[in-house]
Design a protein around this motif. Structure first.
Motif, PDB file in Angstrom:
ATOM      1  N   ARG A  10       3.956   7.207  -2.028  1.00 26.16           N
ATOM      2  CA  ARG A  10       2.468   7.328  -1.696  1.00 26.16           C
ATOM      3  C   ARG A  10       1.625   6.478  -1.202  1.00 26.16           C
ATOM      4  O   ARG A  10       2.039   5.181  -1.132  1.00 26.16           O
ATOM      5  CB  ARG A  10       2.005   7.498  -3.181  1.00 26.16           C
ATOM      6  N   CYS A  11       0.806   6.635  -0.333  1.00 28.57           N
ATOM      7  CA  CYS A  11      -0.073   5.682   0.228  1.00 28.57           C
ATOM      8  C   CYS A  11      -1.142   5.335  -0.646  1.00 28.57           C
ATOM      9  O   CYS A  11      -1.813   6.499  -0.844  1.00 28.57           O
ATOM     10  CB  CYS A  11      -0.689   6.261   1.820  1.00 28.57           C
ATOM     11  N   THR A  12      -1.308   4.333  -1.191  1.00 31.35           N
ATOM     12  CA  THR A  12      -2.663   4.159  -2.306  1.00 31.35           C
ATOM     13  C   THR A  12      -3.856   4.172  -1.498  1.00 31.35           C
ATOM     14  O   THR A  12      -4.968   4.290  -2.254  1.00 31.35           O
ATOM     15  CB  THR A  12      -2.114   2.720  -2.979  1.00 31.35           C
ATOM     16  N   ALA A  13      -3.839   3.856  -0.266  1.00 31.74           N
ATOM     17  CA  ALA A  13      -4.913   3.595   0.308  1.00 31.74           C
ATOM     18  C   ALA A  13      -5.857   5.134   0.467  1.00 31.74           C
ATOM     19  O   ALA A  13      -6.957   5.237   0.594  1.00 31.74           O
ATOM     20  CB  ALA A  13      -4.938   2.673   1.763  1.00 31.74           C
ATOM     21  N   CYS A  14      -5.050   6.100   1.011  1.00 30.86           N
ATOM     22  CA  CYS A  14      -5.694   7.391   1.252  1.00 30.86           C
ATOM     23  C   CYS A  14      -5.157   8.429   0.344  1.00 30.86           C
ATOM     24  O   CYS A  14      -5.339   9.699   0.583  1.00 30.86           O
ATOM     25  CB  CYS A  14      -5.314   7.862   2.733  1.00 30.86           C
ATOM     26  N   SER A  15      -4.129   8.239  -0.405  1.00 29.34           N
ATOM     27  CA  SER A  15      -3.629   9.049  -1.592  1.00 29.34           C
ATOM     28  C   SER A  15      -2.693  10.206  -1.021  1.00 29.34           C
ATOM     29  O   SER A  15      -2.548  11.210  -1.710  1.00 29.34           O
ATOM     30  CB  SER A  15      -4.869   9.703  -2.443  1.00 29.34           C
ATOM     31  N   GLU A  52      10.075   8.965   3.088  1.00 28.60           N
ATOM     32  CA  GLU A  52       9.382   7.739   3.233  1.00 28.60           C
ATOM     33  C   GLU A  52       8.882   7.287   4.571  1.00 28.60           C
ATOM     34  O   GLU A  52       7.642   6.782   4.776  1.00 28.60           O
ATOM     35  CB  GLU A  52      10.162   6.594   2.757  1.00 28.60           C
ATOM     36  N   GLN A  53       9.696   7.763   5.679  1.00 27.95           N
ATOM     37  CA  GLN A  53       9.274   7.542   7.012  1.00 27.95           C
ATOM     38  C   GLN A  53       7.894   8.053   7.571  1.00 27.95           C
ATOM     39  O   GLN A  53       7.360   7.632   8.308  1.00 27.95           O
ATOM     40  CB  GLN A  53      10.274   7.808   8.074  1.00 27.95           C
ATOM     41  N   ASP A  54       7.496   9.080   6.979  1.00 31.20           N
ATOM     42  CA  ASP A  54       6.251   9.809   7.298  1.00 31.20           C
ATOM     43  C   ASP A  54       5.192   8.788   6.912  1.00 31.20           C
ATOM     44  O   ASP A  54       3.994   8.757   7.729  1.00 31.20           O
ATOM     45  CB  ASP A  54       5.859  10.926   6.357  1.00 31.20           C
ATOM     46  N   LEU A  55       5.111   7.903   5.841  1.00 28.70           N
ATOM     47  CA  LEU A  55       4.170   6.859   5.625  1.00 28.70           C
ATOM     48  C   LEU A  55       4.022   5.912   6.611  1.00 28.70           C
ATOM     49  O   LEU A  55       3.210   5.052   6.428  1.00 28.70           O
ATOM     50  CB  LEU A  55       4.355   6.452   4.168  1.00 28.70           C
ATOM     51  N   HIS A  56       5.050   5.784   7.501  1.00 34.16           N
ATOM     52  CA  HIS A  56       4.912   4.637   8.566  1.00 34.16           C
ATOM     53  C   HIS A  56       4.637   5.113   9.810  1.00 34.16           C
ATOM     54  O   HIS A  56       4.736   4.613  10.670  1.00 34.16           O
ATOM     55  CB  HIS A  56       6.398   3.922   8.492  1.00 34.16           C
ATOM     56  N   ARG A  57       4.065   6.294   9.945  1.00 30.67           N
ATOM     57  CA  ARG A  57       3.304   6.997  11.080  1.00 30.67           C
ATOM     58  C   ARG A  57       1.886   7.158  11.008  1.00 30.67           C
ATOM     59  O   ARG A  57       1.460   7.716   9.944  1.00 30.67           O
ATOM     60  CB  ARG A  57       3.833   8.503  11.215  1.00 30.67           C
ATOM     61  N   GLU A  58       1.264   6.703  11.697  1.00 30.34           N
ATOM     62  CA  GLU A  58      -0.112   6.383  11.943  1.00 30.34           C
ATOM     63  C   GLU A  58      -0.702   7.889  11.818  1.00 30.34           C
ATOM     64  O   GLU A  58      -1.934   8.198  10.887  1.00 30.34           O
ATOM     65  CB  GLU A  58      -0.831   5.765  13.131  1.00 30.34           C
ATOM     66  N   ARG A  97       0.963  -1.262  -0.084  1.00 31.43           N
ATOM     67  CA  ARG A  97      -0.021   0.006  -0.067  1.00 31.43           C
ATOM     68  C   ARG A  97       0.656   1.246   0.083  1.00 31.43           C
ATOM     69  O   ARG A  97       0.400   2.202  -0.330  1.00 31.43           O
ATOM     70  CB  ARG A  97      -0.899  -0.065   1.181  1.00 31.43           C
ATOM     71  N   ILE A  98       2.299   1.303   0.272  1.00 31.58           N
ATOM     72  CA  ILE A  98       2.863   2.327   0.283  1.00 31.58           C
ATOM     73  C   ILE A  98       3.791   2.032  -0.974  1.00 31.58           C
ATOM     74  O   ILE A  98       4.583   1.312  -1.072  1.00 31.58           O
ATOM     75  CB  ILE A  98       3.906   2.574   1.653  1.00 31.58           C
ATOM     76  N   THR A  99       3.754   3.048  -1.795  1.00 29.33           N
ATOM     77  CA  THR A  99       4.345   2.942  -3.266  1.00 29.33           C
ATOM     78  C   THR A  99       5.451   4.122  -3.334  1.00 29.33           C
ATOM     79  O   THR A  99       5.321   5.188  -2.941  1.00 29.33           O
ATOM     80  CB  THR A  99       3.809   3.111  -4.329  1.00 29.33           C
ATOM     81  N   GLY A 100       6.695   3.686  -4.051  1.00 26.28           N
ATOM     82  CA  GLY A 100       7.771   4.889  -4.272  1.00 26.28           C
ATOM     83  C   GLY A 100       9.152   4.048  -4.125  1.00 26.28           C
ATOM     84  O   GLY A 100       9.146   2.977  -4.116  1.00 26.28           O
ATOM     85  N   PRO A 101      10.098   4.612  -4.503  1.00 25.66           N
ATOM     86  CA  PRO A 101       9.925   6.165  -4.815  1.00 25.66           C
ATOM     87  C   PRO A 101       9.284   6.602  -6.344  1.00 25.66           C
ATOM     88  O   PRO A 101       9.630   5.916  -7.184  1.00 25.66           O
ATOM     89  CB  PRO A 101      11.292   6.902  -4.792  1.00 25.66           C
ATOM     90  N   HIS A 102       8.259   7.664  -6.263  1.00 24.94           N
ATOM     91  CA  HIS A 102       7.956   7.948  -7.525  1.00 24.94           C
ATOM     92  C   HIS A 102       8.800   9.416  -7.993  1.00 24.94           C
ATOM     93  O   HIS A 102       9.260  10.029  -7.258  1.00 24.94           O
ATOM     94  CB  HIS A 102       6.654   8.432  -7.517  1.00 24.94           C
TER      95      HIS A 102
END
Length: 69
Positions: A39-44, A50-56, A20-25
């Motif tokens: 990018r998070c494909t679930a919430c766009s 990248e580490q931002d996407l691993h924080r709730e 669900r986390i894709t990149g790097p774009h």
């Protein structure tokens, strides 16, 4: 071998890390100050770190990826 280099978007390793986390774009070179982002494909939501996407707290409310952070 350097561990600081990100795995390319189309590599097998990036597909296995998190579906669900894709990149790097890569932004097109025509964009001023072009950079890479994830990018998070679930919430766009997107971030250049990248580490931002691993924080709730980064994800949108009710994002299914946020439950796995």
């Amino acid at each position: 071998m350097s561990t600081s280099n990100p795995t390319p978007e189309n590599s097998i390793a990036s597909e296995q890390t998190d579906h669900r986390i894709t990149g790097p774009h890569f932004e097109p070179p025509t964009v001023a100050n072009a950079t890479t982002y994830w990018r998070c494909t679930a919430c766009s939501r997107e971030s250049i770190r990248e580490q931002d996407l691993h924080r709730e707290a980064f994800h949108a409310e009710k994002c299914e990826v946020a439950d796995r952070c």
